[in-house]
Design a protein around this motif. Structure first.
Motif, PDB file in Angstrom:
ATOM      1  N   HIS A  87      -4.161   3.526  10.675  1.00 49.59           N
ATOM      2  CA  HIS A  87      -3.002   2.786  10.173  1.00 49.59           C
ATOM      3  C   HIS A  87      -1.886   3.723   9.731  1.00 49.59           C
ATOM      4  O   HIS A  87      -0.709   3.361   9.836  1.00 49.59           O
ATOM      5  N   ILE A  88      -2.223   4.906   9.271  1.00 51.42           N
ATOM      6  CA  ILE A  88      -1.187   5.901   8.955  1.00 51.42           C
ATOM      7  C   ILE A  88      -0.461   6.311  10.239  1.00 51.42           C
ATOM      8  O   ILE A  88       0.776   6.419  10.251  1.00 51.42           O
ATOM      9  N   ARG A  89      -1.201   6.527  11.308  1.00 50.54           N
ATOM     10  CA  ARG A  89      -0.555   6.879  12.588  1.00 50.54           C
ATOM     11  C   ARG A  89       0.357   5.753  13.067  1.00 50.54           C
ATOM     12  O   ARG A  89       1.488   5.997  13.522  1.00 50.54           O
ATOM     13  N   VAL A  90      -0.111   4.517  12.948  1.00 54.12           N
ATOM     14  CA  VAL A  90       0.711   3.377  13.363  1.00 54.12           C
ATOM     15  C   VAL A  90       1.961   3.294  12.481  1.00 54.12           C
ATOM     16  O   VAL A  90       3.073   3.090  12.987  1.00 54.12           O
ATOM     17  N   ALA A  91       1.787   3.473  11.177  1.00 56.05           N
ATOM     18  CA  ALA A  91       2.932   3.426  10.253  1.00 56.05           C
ATOM     19  C   ALA A  91       3.954   4.512  10.598  1.00 56.05           C
ATOM     20  O   ALA A  91       5.167   4.261  10.565  1.00 56.05           O
ATOM     21  N   LYS A  92       3.457   5.682  10.940  1.00 59.54           N
ATOM     22  CA  LYS A  92       4.364   6.779  11.330  1.00 59.54           C
ATOM     23  C   LYS A  92       5.138   6.384  12.585  1.00 59.54           C
ATOM     24  O   LYS A  92       6.350   6.603  12.663  1.00 59.54           O
ATOM     25  N   ARG A  93       4.445   5.784  13.580  1.00 59.43           N
ATOM     26  CA  ARG A  93       5.135   5.342  14.794  1.00 59.43           C
ATOM     27  C   ARG A  93       6.173   4.258  14.497  1.00 59.43           C
ATOM     28  O   ARG A  93       7.164   4.137  15.203  1.00 59.43           O
ATOM     29  N   LEU A  94       5.935   3.475  13.443  1.00 60.92           N
ATOM     30  CA  LEU A  94       6.893   2.432  13.056  1.00 60.92           C
ATOM     31  C   LEU A  94       8.066   2.982  12.244  1.00 60.92           C
ATOM     32  O   LEU A  94       8.982   2.248  11.896  1.00 60.92           O
ATOM     33  N   GLY A  95       8.001   4.270  11.908  1.00 55.08           N
ATOM     34  CA  GLY A  95       9.107   4.896  11.186  1.00 55.08           C
ATOM     35  C   GLY A  95       8.970   4.906   9.674  1.00 55.08           C
ATOM     36  O   GLY A  95       9.928   5.217   8.970  1.00 55.08           O
ATOM     37  N   LEU A  96       7.797   4.567   9.157  1.00 51.54           N
ATOM     38  CA  LEU A  96       7.605   4.597   7.705  1.00 51.54           C
ATOM     39  C   LEU A  96       7.522   6.047   7.224  1.00 51.54           C
ATOM     40  O   LEU A  96       6.970   6.914   7.912  1.00 51.54           O
ATOM     41  N   SER A  97       8.061   6.296   6.059  1.00 55.46           N
ATOM     42  CA  SER A  97       8.084   7.650   5.517  1.00 55.46           C
ATOM     43  C   SER A  97       6.747   8.011   4.875  1.00 55.46           C
ATOM     44  O   SER A  97       5.951   7.135   4.513  1.00 55.46           O
ATOM     45  N   LYS A  98       6.532   9.298   4.713  1.00 52.90           N
ATOM     46  CA  LYS A  98       5.328   9.787   4.042  1.00 52.90           C
ATOM     47  C   LYS A  98       5.254   9.225   2.618  1.00 52.90           C
ATOM     48  O   LYS A  98       4.176   8.860   2.145  1.00 52.90           O
ATOM     49  N   GLU A  99       6.386   9.108   1.964  1.00 55.07           N
ATOM     50  CA  GLU A  99       6.423   8.588   0.595  1.00 55.07           C
ATOM     51  C   GLU A  99       6.033   7.111   0.542  1.00 55.07           C
ATOM     52  O   GLU A  99       5.299   6.693  -0.360  1.00 55.07           O
ATOM     53  N   GLU A 100       6.502   6.329   1.496  1.00 46.25           N
ATOM     54  CA  GLU A 100       6.128   4.906   1.539  1.00 46.25           C
ATOM     55  C   GLU A 100       4.625   4.753   1.779  1.00 46.25           C
ATOM     56  O   GLU A 100       3.969   3.919   1.144  1.00 46.25           O
ATOM     57  N   ILE A 101       4.108   5.572   2.679  1.00 43.00           N
ATOM     58  CA  ILE A 101       2.680   5.529   2.973  1.00 43.00           C
ATOM     59  C   ILE A 101       1.880   5.955   1.747  1.00 43.00           C
ATOM     60  O   ILE A 101       0.874   5.319   1.391  1.00 43.00           O
ATOM     61  N   PHE A 102       2.344   6.994   1.068  1.00 41.03           N
ATOM     62  CA  PHE A 102       1.662   7.453  -0.145  1.00 41.03           C
ATOM     63  C   PHE A 102       1.672   6.372  -1.225  1.00 41.03           C
ATOM     64  O   PHE A 102       0.662   6.166  -1.908  1.00 41.03           O
ATOM     65  N   ASP A 103       2.778   5.658  -1.358  1.00 44.15           N
ATOM     66  CA  ASP A 103       2.843   4.566  -2.337  1.00 44.15           C
ATOM     67  C   ASP A 103       1.768   3.518  -2.049  1.00 44.15           C
ATOM     68  O   ASP A 103       1.112   3.015  -2.962  1.00 44.15           O
ATOM     69  N   ALA A 104       1.575   3.187  -0.772  1.00 47.96           N
ATOM     70  CA  ALA A 104       0.540   2.214  -0.399  1.00 47.96           C
ATOM     71  C   ALA A 104      -0.846   2.740  -0.762  1.00 47.96           C
ATOM     72  O   ALA A 104      -1.699   1.986  -1.253  1.00 47.96           O
ATOM     73  N   ILE A 105      -1.077   4.032  -0.537  1.00 44.36           N
ATOM     74  CA  ILE A 105      -2.360   4.644  -0.897  1.00 44.36           C
ATOM     75  C   ILE A 105      -2.555   4.597  -2.410  1.00 44.36           C
ATOM     76  O   ILE A 105      -3.652   4.281  -2.897  1.00 44.36           O
ATOM     77  N   MET A 106      -1.504   4.886  -3.156  1.00 48.82           N
ATOM     78  CA  MET A 106      -1.601   4.852  -4.623  1.00 48.82           C
ATOM     79  C   MET A 106      -1.906   3.443  -5.134  1.00 48.82           C
ATOM     80  O   MET A 106      -2.723   3.267  -6.043  1.00 48.82           O
ATOM     81  N   ILE A 107      -1.268   2.445  -4.558  1.00 52.15           N
ATOM     82  CA  ILE A 107      -1.539   1.065  -4.964  1.00 52.15           C
ATOM     83  C   ILE A 107      -2.988   0.712  -4.651  1.00 52.15           C
ATOM     84  O   ILE A 107      -3.700   0.146  -5.487  1.00 52.15           O
ATOM     85  N   GLY A 108      -3.453   1.060  -3.458  1.00 58.49           N
ATOM     86  CA  GLY A 108      -4.853   0.799  -3.094  1.00 58.49           C
ATOM     87  C   GLY A 108      -5.809   1.506  -4.033  1.00 58.49           C
ATOM     88  O   GLY A 108      -6.810   0.933  -4.467  1.00 58.49           O
ATOM     89  N   GLY A 109      -5.496   2.754  -4.374  1.00 60.13           N
ATOM     90  CA  GLY A 109      -6.350   3.514  -5.291  1.00 60.13           C
ATOM     91  C   GLY A 109      -6.378   2.911  -6.684  1.00 60.13           C
ATOM     92  O   GLY A 109      -7.428   2.841  -7.324  1.00 60.13           O
ATOM     93  N   THR A 110      -5.235   2.466  -7.150  1.00 62.79           N
ATOM     94  CA  THR A 110      -5.160   1.849  -8.476  1.00 62.79           C
ATOM     95  C   THR A 110      -5.984   0.562  -8.523  1.00 62.79           C
ATOM     96  O   THR A 110      -6.737   0.329  -9.477  1.00 62.79           O
ATOM     97  N   LEU A 111      -5.871  -0.256  -7.497  1.00 60.33           N
ATOM     98  CA  LEU A 111      -6.646  -1.498  -7.467  1.00 60.33           C
ATOM     99  C   LEU A 111      -8.130  -1.226  -7.299  1.00 60.33           C
ATOM    100  O   LEU A 111      -8.966  -1.919  -7.899  1.00 60.33           O
ATOM    101  N   SER A 112      -8.466  -0.223  -6.514  1.00 61.69           N
ATOM    102  CA  SER A 112      -9.871   0.152  -6.358  1.00 61.69           C
ATOM    103  C   SER A 112     -10.453   0.586  -7.694  1.00 61.69           C
ATOM    104  O   SER A 112     -11.548   0.180  -8.077  1.00 61.69           O
ATOM    105  N   ASN A 113      -9.701   1.410  -8.410  1.00 61.96           N
ATOM    106  CA  ASN A 113     -10.146   1.867  -9.728  1.00 61.96           C
ATOM    107  C   ASN A 113     -10.305   0.696 -10.688  1.00 61.96           C
ATOM    108  O   ASN A 113     -11.306   0.595 -11.402  1.00 61.96           O
ATOM    109  N   ALA A 114      -9.338  -0.213 -10.691  1.00 59.54           N
ATOM    110  CA  ALA A 114      -9.419  -1.382 -11.573  1.00 59.54           C
ATOM    111  C   ALA A 114     -10.630  -2.236 -11.227  1.00 59.54           C
ATOM    112  O   ALA A 114     -11.311  -2.763 -12.118  1.00 59.54           O
ATOM    113  N   SER A 115     -10.930  -2.360  -9.949  1.00 59.72           N
ATOM    114  CA  SER A 115     -12.083  -3.142  -9.515  1.00 59.72           C
ATOM    115  C   SER A 115     -13.384  -2.528 -10.020  1.00 59.72           C
ATOM    116  O   SER A 115     -14.269  -3.228 -10.512  1.00 59.72           O
TER     117      SER A 115
END
Length: 162
Positions: free
Chosen positions: A88-116
């Protein structure tokens, strides 16, 4: 997937349906995910999985593909699915998403995982050990109260901490 497209796929010979769906996946994502490549020789599983996945991942009209990929990255991160996350990171890169946007998604996923983990763990702890009831019986305090843990929890001691 639209009903007409589903009917069209189901009316094809299994090998033709798989081939068409694989071409469509490769065109859309720029690659074929491993699990789908693995399943391609099992049309009875492959075809319904791809149709179901496409109905969710690609046919939403309310979300753009970039948002779908960011959600996919966040969920993959939370589930710790390295293979999904990398694809999905490769697909996001092909769609033009920035490294920072992708990192934000990872951070949100990590935060929710931790909360869970914390929510499940603390609930299991309270459920099995009943610490809330034990603390109240021993100290006269309820969870969340500011208490004098020496056991002198009369009305005056609670006022000192208010």
């Amino acid at each position: 997937m639209e009903f007409e497209k589903i009917k069209e796929v189901l009316d094809k010979e299994p090998d033709d349906a798989v081939s068409e769906l694989l071409d469509d996946i490769k065109e859309h994502y720029g690659e074929v995910p491993y699990i789908l490549d693995f399943m391609k020789d099992m049309p009875e599983l492959f075809v319904p999985k791809v149709m179901y996945d496409n109905s969710i991942m690609r046919e939403f009209k309310r979300m753009d593909p970039e948002t779908v990929e960011l959600i996919s990255i966040g969920v993959s991160s939370a589930l710790r699915c390295e293979h999904c996350m990398k694809m999905h990171i490769r697909v996001a890169k092909r769609l033009g998403l920035s490294k920072e946007e992708i990192f934000d998604a990872i951070m949100i996923g990590g935060t929710l995982s931790n909360a869970s983990v914390l929510a499940e763990g603390t609930r299991a702890l309270d459920s099995e050990l009943g610490e809330d009831d034990k603390d109240k019986q021993e100290t006269g305090c309820q969870k969340g109260d500011v208490c004098d843990l020496t056991g002198n929890n009369d009305d005056n001691s609670k006022d000192r901490y208010s």
